[in-house]
Enzyme design. Structure first.
Site, PDB file in Angstrom:
ATOM      1  N   ILE A   1       0.852  -1.192   0.000  1.00  0.00           N
ATOM      2  CA  ILE A   1       0.000   0.000   0.000  1.00  0.00           C
ATOM      3  C   ILE A   1       0.889   1.244   0.000  1.00  0.00           C
ATOM      4  CG2 ILE A   1      -1.698   1.335   1.317  1.00  0.00           C
ATOM      5  CD1 ILE A   1      -2.739  -1.332   2.452  1.00  0.00           C
ATOM      6  N   GLY A   2       1.946   1.196   0.814  1.00  0.00           N
ATOM      7  CA  GLY A   2       2.833   2.361   0.878  1.00  0.00           C
ATOM      8  C   GLY A   2       4.058   2.078   1.723  1.00  0.00           C
TER       9      GLY A   2
ATOM     10  N   ASP B   1       2.745  12.693  15.522  1.00  0.00           N
ATOM     11  CA  ASP B   1       2.946  12.826  14.075  1.00  0.00           C
ATOM     12  C   ASP B   1       1.603  12.874  13.348  1.00  0.00           C
ATOM     13  OD1 ASP B   1       4.445  13.106  11.758  1.00  0.00           O
ATOM     14  OD2 ASP B   1       4.618  10.949  11.430  1.00  0.00           O
TER      15      ASP B   1
END
Length: 326
Positions: free
Chosen positions: A37-38, A165
């Site tokens: 996906i990433g 984050d």
């Protein structure tokens, strides 16, 4: 992400032996990897199929745990235990952790164990959602998404977890338009991964106290969320800095340079490094914004963390309480 207060009254043994990994975590072979996906600063994420659960599609995040001579550090075990405890609440705005399993291999050369965190699969993140949106989001959609983000943050903060984050890439949007927070927990595991990658974590949502290298608390997430809430209105980043100093300059151009009294004593940068900027009118940057939404964002983007609104303050603001959410 920073995890605090993860200890329990009955402390587990300080280490888990490498040979005990099989007892601690299931083998990842119950999942079939489909595609990547990433890949980001916090590891690689795969789309996978749960072979033991009707072929349900899941997201598997591959992380590497640095091992000591004795095995898995206690801090990692505690953080995983805390993530599993949070899952019991099934909070609507927190991505679900379905499983934690080991990769069935030990990287002897690097003394690292491969773990997979198995999450519910959500099709898109807020970054891609905003890029694909055909036009400005409706006021109701902005308000609903803002509430979801703040509700997820308030839940983490009530369990003494600081995300650290928050940004559109770490906010997932379901097919019904609900927002869920992802990528929190396992700070030490992720830090190991970050040293191995050249990916630069974006500065655009970082609060001034982090950029100045001073101590921080839950207020860091409120600043980041304030930047995201502004972006829901404009569909572009509020403060796209290119370096730490440029990011601070962008912040001070927006909110004004702080006074000498407000400047932290142990800051890594001198106050006089920046011109004496006057605050801008946020309404000029975000025209047509609801006055209550403007009030909340201004209260979130305050230099002094102690004077920032909390997530709970925001949720109790008339912006959310005067009219029922759609």
């Amino acid at each position: 992400m920073n995890m605090m207060g993860a200890g329990t009254s009955q402390s587990p043994p300080p280490m888990a032996s490498i040979t005990d990994v099989g007892a601690l975590f299931q083998n990842a072979k119950k999942y079939e990897e489909l595609n990547v996906i990433g890949t980001g600063a916090y590891g690689t994420v795969y789309k996978a199929r749960d072979l033991h659960n009707g072929g349900q599609i899941v997201a598997m995040k591959k992380v590497k745990v640095a091992l000591t001579e004795d095995g898995i550090p206690l801090s990692t075990l505690r953080e995983i235990a805390l993530l599993r405890q949070l899952e019991a609440y099934r909070h609507a705005n927190i991505v679900r952790l379905l499983d934690v399993c080991h990769g069935g291999q030990l990287m002897e050369r690097d003394q690292q164990l491969v773990l997979f965190l198995v999450f519910e699969h959500v099709d898109q993140d807020l970054e891609s959602y905003l890029k694909k949106a055909p036009g400005p989001l409706s006021e109701n959609r902005i308000r609903s998404m803002s509430y979801d983000i703040l509700s997820g943050i308030d839940f983490l903060h009530s369990h003494r977890i600081v995300h650290r984050d928050l940004k559109p890439h770490n906010l997932l949007v379901t097919s019904t338009g609900r927002v869920k927070l992802a990528d929190f927990g396992l700070a030490k595991t992720y830090d190991t991964e970050m040293k191995l990658t050249s990916v630069v974590v974006t500065l655009w949502y970082r609060p001034p106290e982090v950029l100045l290298g001073v101590s921080y608390n839950t207020a860091v997430d409120v600043w980041s969320a304030g930047c995201v809430l502004a972006q829901l209105h404009t569909r572009k980043p509020l403060l796209p800095g290119s370096s730490d100093s440029h990011q601070l300059s962008s912040i001070f151009r927006l909110i004004g340079r702080p006074s000498r009294e407000e400047w932290p004593e142990n800051a890594s940068v001198m106050l006089d490094s920046f011109p004496a900027y006057k605050p801008m009118d946020l309404q000029e940057i975000i025209p047509r914004i609801h006055p209550h939404a403007l009030e909340i964002i201004k209260g979130m983007l305050v230099f002094d963390p102690a004077k920032r609104l909390t997530a709970l303050d925001c949720l109790e603001h008339p912006y959310f309480t005067e009219e029922p959410l759609p």
